[in-house]
Design a protein around this motif. Structure first.
Motif, mmCIF file in Angstrom:
data_model
loop_
_atom_site.group_PDB
_atom_site.id
_atom_site.type_symbol
_atom_site.label_atom_id
_atom_site.label_comp_id
_atom_site.label_asym_id
_atom_site.label_seq_id
_atom_site.Cartn_x
_atom_site.Cartn_y
_atom_site.Cartn_z
ATOM 1 N N ILE A 84 20.700 -1.038 -67.130
ATOM 2 C CA ILE A 84 19.933 -0.043 -68.235
ATOM 3 C C ILE A 84 20.829 0.934 -68.546
ATOM 4 C CG2 ILE A 84 18.277 1.588 -68.450
ATOM 5 C CD1 ILE A 84 16.356 0.154 -66.680
ATOM 6 N N LEU A 85 21.038 1.081 -69.727
ATOM 7 C CA LEU A 85 21.920 1.865 -70.515
ATOM 8 C C LEU A 85 20.786 2.996 -71.228
ATOM 9 C CD1 LEU A 85 24.928 0.241 -71.524
ATOM 10 C CD2 LEU A 85 24.613 1.900 -69.702
ATOM 11 N N GLU A 86 20.928 4.318 -71.201
ATOM 12 C CA GLU A 86 20.005 5.130 -71.997
ATOM 13 C C GLU A 86 20.822 5.595 -73.160
ATOM 14 O OE1 GLU A 86 17.089 8.947 -71.606
ATOM 15 O OE2 GLU A 86 18.144 8.013 -69.886
ATOM 16 N N VAL A 87 20.492 5.560 -74.409
ATOM 17 C CA VAL A 87 20.909 6.296 -75.862
ATOM 18 C C VAL A 87 20.039 7.426 -75.857
ATOM 19 C CG1 VAL A 87 21.581 5.823 -77.966
ATOM 20 C CG2 VAL A 87 21.547 4.021 -76.431
ATOM 21 N N SER A 88 20.827 8.545 -75.811
ATOM 22 C CA SER A 88 20.035 9.696 -75.967
ATOM 23 C C SER A 88 20.986 10.935 -76.687
ATOM 24 C CB SER A 88 19.665 10.251 -74.402
ATOM 25 O OG SER A 88 19.312 11.522 -74.462
ATOM 26 N N PRO A 89 20.259 11.777 -77.470
ATOM 27 C CA PRO A 89 20.992 13.049 -77.685
ATOM 28 C C PRO A 89 21.238 14.007 -76.936
ATOM 29 C CG PRO A 89 18.480 13.057 -78.549
ATOM 30 C CD PRO A 89 18.717 11.862 -77.660
ATOM 31 N N GLU A 90 20.582 13.816 -75.598
ATOM 32 C CA GLU A 90 20.696 14.833 -74.667
ATOM 33 C C GLU A 90 21.915 14.667 -73.909
ATOM 34 O OE1 GLU A 90 17.417 14.704 -72.370
ATOM 35 O OE2 GLU A 90 15.983 14.915 -74.014
ATOM 36 N N VAL A 91 23.053 14.266 -74.384
ATOM 37 C CA VAL A 91 24.406 14.100 -73.593
ATOM 38 C C VAL A 91 24.935 15.369 -73.815
ATOM 39 C CG1 VAL A 91 26.635 12.931 -73.578
ATOM 40 C CG2 VAL A 91 24.446 11.625 -73.959
ATOM 41 N N PRO A 92 25.505 16.073 -72.762
ATOM 42 C CA PRO A 92 26.099 17.503 -72.935
ATOM 43 C C PRO A 92 27.059 17.459 -73.803
ATOM 44 C CG PRO A 92 25.648 16.562 -70.457
ATOM 45 C CD PRO A 92 25.305 15.538 -71.314
ATOM 46 N N ALA A 93 27.138 18.736 -74.392
ATOM 47 C CA ALA A 93 28.162 19.008 -75.554
ATOM 48 C C ALA A 93 29.701 18.634 -74.940
ATOM 49 C CB ALA A 93 27.934 20.443 -75.925
ATOM 50 N N GLY A 94 30.097 18.181 -75.695
ATOM 51 C CA GLY A 94 31.666 17.862 -75.377
ATOM 52 C C GLY A 94 32.094 16.492 -74.913
ATOM 53 N N LEU A 95 30.725 15.851 -74.392
ATOM 54 C CA LEU A 95 30.747 14.166 -73.836
ATOM 55 C C LEU A 95 30.246 13.357 -74.858
ATOM 56 C CD1 LEU A 95 29.778 15.224 -70.188
ATOM 57 C CD2 LEU A 95 31.987 14.942 -71.006
ATOM 58 N N LEU A 96 30.948 12.239 -74.737
ATOM 59 C CA LEU A 96 30.112 10.975 -75.616
ATOM 60 C C LEU A 96 29.321 10.277 -74.431
ATOM 61 C CD1 LEU A 96 33.328 10.064 -77.772
ATOM 62 C CD2 LEU A 96 31.446 11.649 -78.327
ATOM 63 N N VAL A 97 29.597 9.926 -73.297
ATOM 64 C CA VAL A 97 29.131 9.341 -72.484
ATOM 65 C C VAL A 97 28.968 9.860 -71.135
ATOM 66 C CG1 VAL A 97 29.726 6.956 -73.395
ATOM 67 C CG2 VAL A 97 31.178 8.067 -71.294
ATOM 68 N N VAL A 98 27.984 9.774 -70.270
ATOM 69 C CA VAL A 98 27.803 10.339 -68.990
ATOM 70 C C VAL A 98 27.604 9.229 -67.751
ATOM 71 C CG1 VAL A 98 27.417 12.465 -69.652
ATOM 72 C CG2 VAL A 98 25.609 11.060 -69.360
ATOM 73 N N PRO A 99 27.997 9.329 -66.675
ATOM 74 C CA PRO A 99 29.265 10.123 -66.279
ATOM 75 C C PRO A 99 30.235 9.831 -67.039
ATOM 76 C CG PRO A 99 28.870 8.625 -64.641
ATOM 77 C CD PRO A 99 27.632 8.441 -65.570
ATOM 78 N N SER A 100 31.282 10.702 -67.246
ATOM 79 C CA SER A 100 32.487 10.274 -68.094
ATOM 80 C C SER A 100 33.808 10.574 -66.969
ATOM 81 C CB SER A 100 33.073 11.286 -69.154
ATOM 82 O OG SER A 100 34.250 11.116 -69.553
ATOM 83 N N VAL A 101 34.373 9.508 -66.663
ATOM 84 C CA VAL A 101 35.361 9.498 -65.351
ATOM 85 C C VAL A 101 36.776 9.040 -65.732
ATOM 86 C CG1 VAL A 101 35.699 8.486 -62.994
ATOM 87 C CG2 VAL A 101 33.252 8.955 -63.792
ATOM 88 N N SER A 102 37.753 9.644 -65.296
ATOM 89 C CA SER A 102 39.098 9.462 -65.630
ATOM 90 C C SER A 102 39.853 8.723 -64.250
ATOM 91 C CB SER A 102 39.905 10.354 -66.229
ATOM 92 O OG SER A 102 41.218 9.953 -66.527
ATOM 93 N N LEU A 103 39.988 7.665 -63.891
ATOM 94 C CA LEU A 103 40.638 7.469 -62.768
ATOM 95 C C LEU A 103 42.053 7.210 -62.548
ATOM 96 C CD1 LEU A 103 37.901 4.119 -61.943
ATOM 97 C CD2 LEU A 103 38.083 6.523 -61.150
ATOM 98 N N GLY A 104 42.711 7.831 -61.686
ATOM 99 C CA GLY A 104 43.985 7.619 -61.440
ATOM 100 C C GLY A 104 44.604 6.435 -61.081
ATOM 101 N N PRO A 105 45.939 5.949 -60.519
ATOM 102 C CA PRO A 105 46.381 4.635 -60.229
ATOM 103 C C PRO A 105 45.814 4.484 -58.810
ATOM 104 C CG PRO A 105 48.042 6.432 -60.257
ATOM 105 C CD PRO A 105 46.983 6.855 -60.885
#
Length: 261
Positions: free
Chosen positions: A127-148
């Protein structure tokens, strides 16, 4: 007439609301079926028993309208195999968005939408939720950046527990990372030391007992603004360092800011 009236049967008692008979709470065969309910023949949800495949959206659970996320389908094994090229993907309901030939979901209407992946005779869903309630400054949540050194991400959960304990659980392709420690303050930025001897391990399900690596380092919760919580981790294992950063939809931080024992 008087004699006949005297011989009439007494009137039936009227049933009261506290009668012992109760309505059956189970499903009824004549119950109406919701138009958007899944068909009984659909496969179990992602992660359920009975299917060897699972669907991933990079850990994303909520996204803004018009945003996109790449989908991947894996078959469990040793190691897990990417079978995205063999998968047929669709959105339920179809108004929820579109999936392009390169397996990217483009969000459409607002609401909770089910992504269904089919490989051969097996099916899985997410399930993916499409919502205008995503916090300001984000496009998706959680937003994760993984290192090597880290495989693709399936999910991320941050938990605030009693006595100032903070725990982070992450699921990857073929591995899980679980760390916890006691925060040093009740305000941001917040440092959570991960030391040997406290719960902290990276588990690789394909390597058996040797797949459990001790983890140490720091989990840092940098700031909480509105409904957004930003954090990062700098961890070490005997096979090398692990680094990642994340932003979560986290509305109530009371458990993170209550007084320490």
């Amino acid at each position: 007439m008087l004699a006949l009236s005297c011989r009439r049967d007494p009137p039936r008692p009227v049933a009261t609301v506290d009668a012992p008979a109760r309505l059956d709470a189970g499903a009824r065969t004549d119950a109406a079926v919701s138009a958007d309910a899944p068909a009984p023949s659909d496969a179990p949800a992602d992660g359920a028993t009975g299917t060897s495949i699972y669907l991933m959206a990079g850990g994303v659970e909520m996204m803004r309208p018009g945003q996109s996320v790449r989908l991947r389908v894996y078959r469990r094994g040793g190691p897990d195999v990417d079978v995205t090229a063999q998968a047929q993907l669709r959105v339920e309901p179809p108004t929820g968005g579109e999936i392009s030939p390169d397996h990217v979901f483009h969000a459409g209407a607002l609401g909770r939408h089910t992504i269904v992946a089919t490989v051969g005779a097996e099916q899985t869903r997410q399930i993916l939720e499409v919502s205008p309630e995503v916090p300001a400054g984000l496009l998706v949540v959680p937003s994760v950046s993984l290192g090597p050194g880290l495989p693709p991400l399936a999910s991320l959960r941050l938990r605030a527990e009693p006595r100032g304990v903070v725990a982070l659980d992450m699921a990857f392709v073929g591995a899980t990372l679980s760390v916890s420690g006691r925060r040093r303050s009740r305000s941001f930025p917040m440092v959570v030391p991960i030391v040997r001897g406290t719960p902290g391990a990276l588990f690789d399900g394909h390597r058996g007992p040797d797949g459990v690596l001790p983890v140490e380092g720091e989990l840092l919760l940098d700031r909480h603004v509105g409904a957004r919580l930003d954090g990062r981790a700098v961890l070490r294992t005997r096979t090398g360092p692990l680094r990642f950063s994340f932003s979560l939809f986290y509305t109530d931080v009371s458990a993170l800011t209550e007084p320490l024992p």
